[in-house]
Each structure stands twice: as structure tokens, then as C-alpha cells.
Design a protein around this motif. Structure first.
Motif, PDB file in Angstrom:
ATOM      1  N   GLU A   1       0.828  -1.202   0.000  1.00  0.00           N
ATOM      2  CA  GLU A   1       0.000   0.000   0.000  1.00  0.00           C
ATOM      3  C   GLU A   1       0.867   1.260   0.000  1.00  0.00           C
ATOM      4  OE1 GLU A   1      -2.475  -0.334   3.403  1.00  0.00           O
ATOM      5  OE2 GLU A   1      -3.523  -2.142   2.702  1.00  0.00           O
ATOM      6  N   LEU A   2       1.953   1.238   0.814  1.00  0.00           N
ATOM      7  CA  LEU A   2       2.834   2.403   0.878  1.00  0.00           C
ATOM      8  C   LEU A   2       3.566   2.620  -0.442  1.00  0.00           C
ATOM      9  CD1 LEU A   2       4.411   1.904   4.435  1.00  0.00           C
ATOM     10  CD2 LEU A   2       2.657   3.554   3.775  1.00  0.00           C
ATOM     11  N   ALA A   3       3.882   1.502  -1.134  1.00  0.00           N
ATOM     12  CA  ALA A   3       4.647   1.610  -2.381  1.00  0.00           C
ATOM     13  C   ALA A   3       3.849   2.300  -3.477  1.00  0.00           C
ATOM     14  CB  ALA A   3       5.088   0.223  -2.845  1.00  0.00           C
ATOM     15  N   GLU A   4       2.532   2.244  -3.398  1.00  0.00           N
ATOM     16  CA  GLU A   4       1.699   2.844  -4.455  1.00  0.00           C
ATOM     17  C   GLU A   4       1.851   4.359  -4.510  1.00  0.00           C
ATOM     18  OE1 GLU A   4      -2.268   1.595  -3.760  1.00  0.00           O
ATOM     19  OE2 GLU A   4      -1.896  -0.531  -4.232  1.00  0.00           O
ATOM     20  N   ALA A   5       2.094   4.978  -3.364  1.00  0.00           N
ATOM     21  CA  ALA A   5       2.174   6.455  -3.343  1.00  0.00           C
ATOM     22  C   ALA A   5       3.534   6.932  -2.844  1.00  0.00           C
ATOM     23  CB  ALA A   5       1.069   7.013  -2.444  1.00  0.00           C
ATOM     24  N   GLY A   6       4.530   6.039  -2.750  1.00  0.00           N
ATOM     25  CA  GLY A   6       5.818   6.419  -2.196  1.00  0.00           C
ATOM     26  C   GLY A   6       6.735   7.066  -3.210  1.00  0.00           C
ATOM     27  N   ASP A   7       7.644   7.947  -2.714  1.00  0.00           N
ATOM     28  CA  ASP A   7       8.654   8.541  -3.582  1.00  0.00           C
ATOM     29  C   ASP A   7       9.849   7.599  -3.680  1.00  0.00           C
ATOM     30  OD1 ASP A   7      10.089   8.806  -1.198  1.00  0.00           O
ATOM     31  OD2 ASP A   7       9.475  10.899  -0.930  1.00  0.00           O
ATOM     32  N   GLU A   8      10.914   8.079  -4.343  1.00  0.00           N
ATOM     33  CA  GLU A   8      12.059   7.203  -4.617  1.00  0.00           C
ATOM     34  C   GLU A   8      12.733   6.743  -3.338  1.00  0.00           C
ATOM     35  OE1 GLU A   8      16.243   7.280  -7.158  1.00  0.00           O
ATOM     36  OE2 GLU A   8      14.746   8.855  -7.438  1.00  0.00           O
ATOM     37  N   ASP A   9      12.916   7.633  -2.361  1.00  0.00           N
ATOM     38  CA  ASP A   9      13.564   7.256  -1.097  1.00  0.00           C
ATOM     39  C   ASP A   9      12.720   6.238  -0.328  1.00  0.00           C
ATOM     40  OD1 ASP A   9      15.760   8.864  -1.531  1.00  0.00           O
ATOM     41  OD2 ASP A   9      14.805  10.621  -0.580  1.00  0.00           O
ATOM     42  N   GLU A  10      11.417   6.469  -0.321  1.00  0.00           N
ATOM     43  CA  GLU A  10      10.534   5.527   0.382  1.00  0.00           C
ATOM     44  C   GLU A  10      10.544   4.160  -0.287  1.00  0.00           C
ATOM     45  OE1 GLU A  10       6.802   7.541   0.411  1.00  0.00           O
ATOM     46  OE2 GLU A  10       7.120   8.415   2.401  1.00  0.00           O
ATOM     47  N   LEU A  11      10.598   4.145  -1.617  1.00  0.00           N
ATOM     48  CA  LEU A  11      10.607   2.861  -2.324  1.00  0.00           C
ATOM     49  C   LEU A  11      11.866   2.060  -1.994  1.00  0.00           C
ATOM     50  CD1 LEU A  11       9.202   3.886  -5.835  1.00  0.00           C
ATOM     51  CD2 LEU A  11       8.044   2.573  -4.039  1.00  0.00           C
ATOM     52  N   ARG A  12      13.025   2.740  -1.885  1.00  0.00           N
ATOM     53  CA  ARG A  12      14.241   2.029  -1.505  1.00  0.00           C
ATOM     54  C   ARG A  12      14.096   1.431  -0.099  1.00  0.00           C
ATOM     55  NH1 ARG A  12      17.099   6.720  -3.396  1.00  0.00           N
ATOM     56  NH2 ARG A  12      17.864   6.426  -5.535  1.00  0.00           N
TER      57      ARG A  12
END
Length: 537
Positions: A440-451
């Protein structure tokens, strides 16, 4: 102060001996207290007001926090049967026995001593039961009985004392007083638990949480006693409700509060069991006025009823019609009656021998008034004290020391593999929930959050694979032994070795002056928490 320090030293030493020998500390400490009592020198007397106000509430509250409200509900019928009906029956049978067979004894005085010795103190039985792997259901029954029976006994005792010092015994007055005290205690406990839940924002701070937790049992007890209802029941109800909702609070507060209550319970239990043995001179000193035959008859009735009525009661209740062994199950659409499994013969024997008495019996009987309303001495007070002391000693030492061999002989063992499998399945389910949240977080996450998400996901996937491997191993394992996985054990050894190396390195930094002590304590706390996640050695 010297006496307190010596008592702490004895409690610590006895715990060490108990850990090495397997003997219950609750049975060893009274014997040491008796040995000290017969030596020349001062003894510490048992003040019932201090015990009932400052010792019993925190012990009951700690036990209630550690109990399972849902497990007690599942076994509510047998818990109520033992903690209310059996306590009431024990008090009445002993009261009638005293009235008929002990010269000069009154029914009210007999019921008073019966109420004092009726409630088992489960500390010794639970300590032994956990060590030898008693099945969880039996542990729940013993624990639930120990939480609720004190309130029943103390309420019956107050009714009997009122009859003994007043104009006589009235069944109508006794029943109404009992119902009012019990109902009032439950309401006060619910109110205190509700008030503590309102303070949950404050409990996010560990120190504030500890302060509130330590004050809760005393607040519940004093409030209930102030309005003349059962303070003991108020403490138990508050503890059960708060303990049931505790998992929703702050993790740091919960860890610290648990550690504080374990220390409080350890010291208080050790101190009161030592105190039991030291009452011997005081109890024996008042027996000169009684004939030997009177003493023997009173002790025989007290000990005999306590030891024999419990197994008879368990056998009787288990022979009741099957339809009575049910509980109501409610869902959104309907209400059904689900049959609950009765106790097997071996379980009845084990529960019969788990009725050790403890400090609340002595505190209750020492609380008897010295005189009646007319100024006459309380009837047979010294004899009642002696009977209670003998029952406590016989059950605490006799049953406490023989309970573990009895459980082993009966072959009662918890299904440890099934319990471990269930825990690992719950762990695996929690990891699956965490992976879903990451998606769920990955759907709206930025590049840093995705890492960060990918790094966390890799850790969780590895952890879930480890849990699933453990589940597969446990599925076909022996019920009484946990299987050993060489890979799992090797991983634990490696993780412990890594943590030890980290500790040594941060200590070298501190000793070299590169890291202040404040920073060292922060890093040590992180490593301690990491080590705490590992299974016990």
C-alpha cells in the motif's frame, strides 16, 4: 533496615536454590521462616491491615495483568465453581464441623476460620506447573481460581465476623451482604479500568505508565473498601480488563511496566512466604487454655475438609449432566451453546493437589477482632489462628513439594510443539500483514521511500521463510518436545555472537574515551532489545 536486607538476601538465595533443585521457593521460604522464628531474637509480626492493604492488592493485580481474560471466560464455569461455590462450601462445612465436634465453638467462628482457609494461593502450584509443563488449560483454571476466590472468602469472613461479634448469624443478611459486596467490587473494578484507559495518552511515557500502573491496585482497593464493597474483587477485575487491553498501548511502556511488576511480585511473594513461617511463636503462644482433644479435633476438621472436599467437589462437578458443561457463543447472527471439554481423571487429580494456601489465609484470620461488641473475647480466636497456620503449612509445604512429582507421575504435559507452531503461524501472519502494508505504501511512495520499502521487504520475506520452515518442522514433531533444527540453532548462535561482539566494541569505545556513558547506555539498550527478541537459551 537490616532485617529487610537480610530478607531480600534470603529470598534471592532461595530462588537460586529452587532454580538448581527444582523445589518450589514458596515451600522453602516458610520453612526458613520457621527456623528463624525458633531462634532467640525478634520476629516480625504479621499486621493484617498492612498485608491486606499494601501486599495483597499489588500481588493480585500483577497476577491479573498476567492472566488471560479470554481463557478465563472459556473456563468460566469451572473457575466460578472453584472460586465461589467451593469456597462457600468449604467455609460452611468447616463451620458446621466446628459447631458439632469442637467443644464450645460457635457456628459463626467456625465459618470464619473456614472462610480464611478456603481460598487457595496458587503461587506455588503455578510456579511448579509452569516449570514441569502443565497444560495451559489447567494453568488457566488454577490462576483464575486464585484471582477470584480471595474476594469470595473475605466477603464470607466479614459476614461471619459480624455474626460472631454481634447478635448472631442471619442467612438472609449474609446472602444480601455477599451479593452487594461482590457486585459493588465488580463495578468499582470496571470503573477504575475505564479511568485508566482514559489516561492511555499519558501512558505512552514509560515512567508515567509505571506510576499509573503501580497506583492502580491501591486506588481500586481503597475506593472499593471506602464504599464497603469487595476491594479484592475490584483489583482483580481492573487488572483483568487493563491486562486484556494492554497490547494496544506503547511498546516501550509495556516492556518497562512488565519488568517492574515482575520485580514487585518477586520481592513481595518472597517476603510474605518468609513472614508466614515467623508467625509460629505467636500462633502457638495462645494454645495453653485448650485441651489437647479440642486442638486435635479442630485441626483434624480444618485439614481434613481442605484436603478431601476439593477432590470430592471436582469429581461431583465433572459428573454433572453433559448439557451443563457448555458456554454461550455469540456472533452477529445468532447465539449458540458450545460444549466444553470436561476434565479427565488425571486433570482432576492434579487440580485436587493444587490447593496450596498462603498469606491471605493468615492475614484474614489475624484480622479477627480481639473482642465482640459486648466486650467479651472473640470466641476461640487463638485456636482459629493455630488451625489456619497448620492448614497453610501442610498445604504450602506438603502439597508444594509433592506437586511436581505428582504431575510427572500423571504424565500431564502441555503440547509444546503445537503451542510453538501456533506462535510461529501468528508470526507468519503478522509478517504477511506487514508485506501488504508495504504494498500500500509503495503505491504512493517517492524514490527514497521505495528504496526503504524494498529493504524492509527483503528482511520480512527472509523472516517469513524462517517462520514457515519452523512451522513445517513443528507440524510433525513430538507433542512433548520441541524439535531441534541445526540451521535454526546455528543462526541463533551466530546472532548472539554478533551481539556480544557489538557490546564488546562499544565498551572499548567508552573505555578509550571516544564514547560518553550516556551514548553507551543508548547503544546497550538497543542491543539488549535485539537480544530480547531471541529465544531463551
Amino acid at each position: 533496615m537490616i532485617f529487610v536486607l537480610a530478607a531480600v538476601a534470603v529470598v534471592v538465595l532461595v530462588r537460586w536454590v529452587a532454580g538448581r533443585t527444582g523445589l518450589p521457593a514458596a515451600a522453602l521460604l516458610p520453612l526458613i521462616g520457621i527456623a528463624y522464628a525458633v531462634l532467640p531474637g525478634p520476629n516480625l509480626g504479621l499486621d493484617p491491615e498492612i498485608i491486606l492493604t499494601f501486599i495483597i492488592p499489588p500481588l493480585l493485580y500483577s497476577a491479573a495483568l498476567d492472566s488471560s481474560l479470554m481463557a478465563i471466560r472459556r473456563n468460566l464455569r469451572i473457575v466460578v465453581s472453584l472460586s465461589v461455590l467451593l469456597v462457600l462450601m468449604t467455609a460452611l462445612v468447616i463451620g458446621v464441623g466446628f459447631h458439632w465436634f469442637v467443644a464450645g465453638a460457635t457456628l459463626a467462628a467456625g465459618i470464619a476460620v473456614g472462610a480464611a482457609i478456603a481460598p487457595p494461593d496458587p503461587v506455588a502450584a503455578l510456579g511448579v506447573g509452569r516449570k514441569v509443563g502443565l497444560p495451559p488449560r489447567l494453568l488457566t483454571i488454577i490462576q483464575g481460581e486464585g484471582l477470584l476466590n480471595d474476594a469470595t472468602a473475605l466477603t464470607i469472613l466479614s459476614v461471619a465476623v459480624a455474626a460472631a461479634v454481634g447478635d448472631g448469624f442471619s442467612w438472609g443478611s449474609a446472602v444480601s451482604q455477599f451479593v452487594m459486596a461482590a457486585a459493588g467490587g465488580v463495578l468499582v473494578g470496571v470503573a477504575v479500568a475505564w479511568l485508566v484507559r482514559l489516561l492511555r495518552k499519558l501512558r505512552d511515557d514509560p515512567l508515567t505508565a509505571n506510576a499509573i500502573s503501580l497506583a492502580t491496585p491501591f486506588g481500586a482497593y481503597l475506593l472499593a473498601e471506602e464504599i464497603h464493597v469487595s476491594g479484592v474483587l475490584a483489583v482483580v477485575v481492573a487488572g483483568l480488563i487493563i491486562g486484556h487491553h494492554a497490547p494496544g498501548g506503547s511498546g516501550a511502556s509495556r516492556l518497562q511496566t512488565t519488568a517492574v511488576w515482575r520485580l514487585v511480585e518477586f520481592l513481595l511473594e518472597g517476603f510474605v512466604f518468609l513472614l508466614i513461617g515467623q508467625q509460629l511463636p505467636r500462633v502457638v503462644s495462645g494454645l495453653q487454655q485448650y485441651a489437647i482433644s479440642t486442638i486435635v479435633a479442630a485441626v483434624a476438621i480444618s485439614v481434613g475438609v481442605v484436603l478431601l472436599l476439593r477432590p470430592l467437589w471436582l469429581l461431583l462437578t465433572q459428573s454433572l449432566p453433559r448439557s451443563l458443561h457448555t458456554r454461550l457463543i455469540r456472533d452477529d447472527n445468532d447465539t449458540e451453546r458450545e460444549p466444553t471439554r470436561g476434565l479427565a481423571g488425571r486433570e482432576v487429580v492434579a487440580l485436587s493437589w493444587a490447593g496450596t494456601r498462603g498469606v491471605i489465609s493468615l492475614a484474614a484470620i489475624f484480622a479477627l477482632p480481639l473482642t465482640t461488641d459486648s466486650g467479651a473475647p472473640f470466641p476461640d480466636r487463638d485456636l482459629l489462628l493455630f488451625c489456619t497456620f497448620v492448614v497453610v503449612l501442610v498445604t504450602l509445604v506438603g502439597q508444594g513439594l509433592t506437586f511436581a512429582p505428582l504431575v510427572r507421575m500423571l504424565g500431564l504435559r502441555a503440547n509444546v510443539s503445537d503451542q510453538a507452531r501456533l506462535r510461529n503461524e501468528a508470526r507468519s501472519a503478522s509478517v504477511a500483514a506487514a508485506l501488504e502494508r508495504l504494498d500500500e505504501l509503495a503505491e504512493a511512495g517517492d524514490e527514497d521511500e521505495l528504496r526503504a520499502i524494498e529493504a524492509t521487504r527483503a528482511q520480512l520475506v527472509a523472516r517469513q521463510a524462517r517462520y514457515q520452515g519452523r512451522i513445517d518442522l513443528l507440524r510433525d514433531a513430538d507433542a512433548t518436545e520441541l524439535p531441534v533444527s541445526p540451521r535454526y540453532e546455528a543462526a541463533l548462535r551466530v546472532r548472539r555472537a554478533a551481539i556480544d561482539a557489538q557490546r564488546e566494541e562499544v565498551l572499548r569505545w567508552r573505555d578509550a574515551g571516544q564514547l560518553p556513558d550516556e551514548g553507551l547506555r543508548v547503544l546497550q539498550r538497543e542491543l539488549d532489545h535485539e537480544e530480547g527478541l531471541l529465544p531463551a537459551r
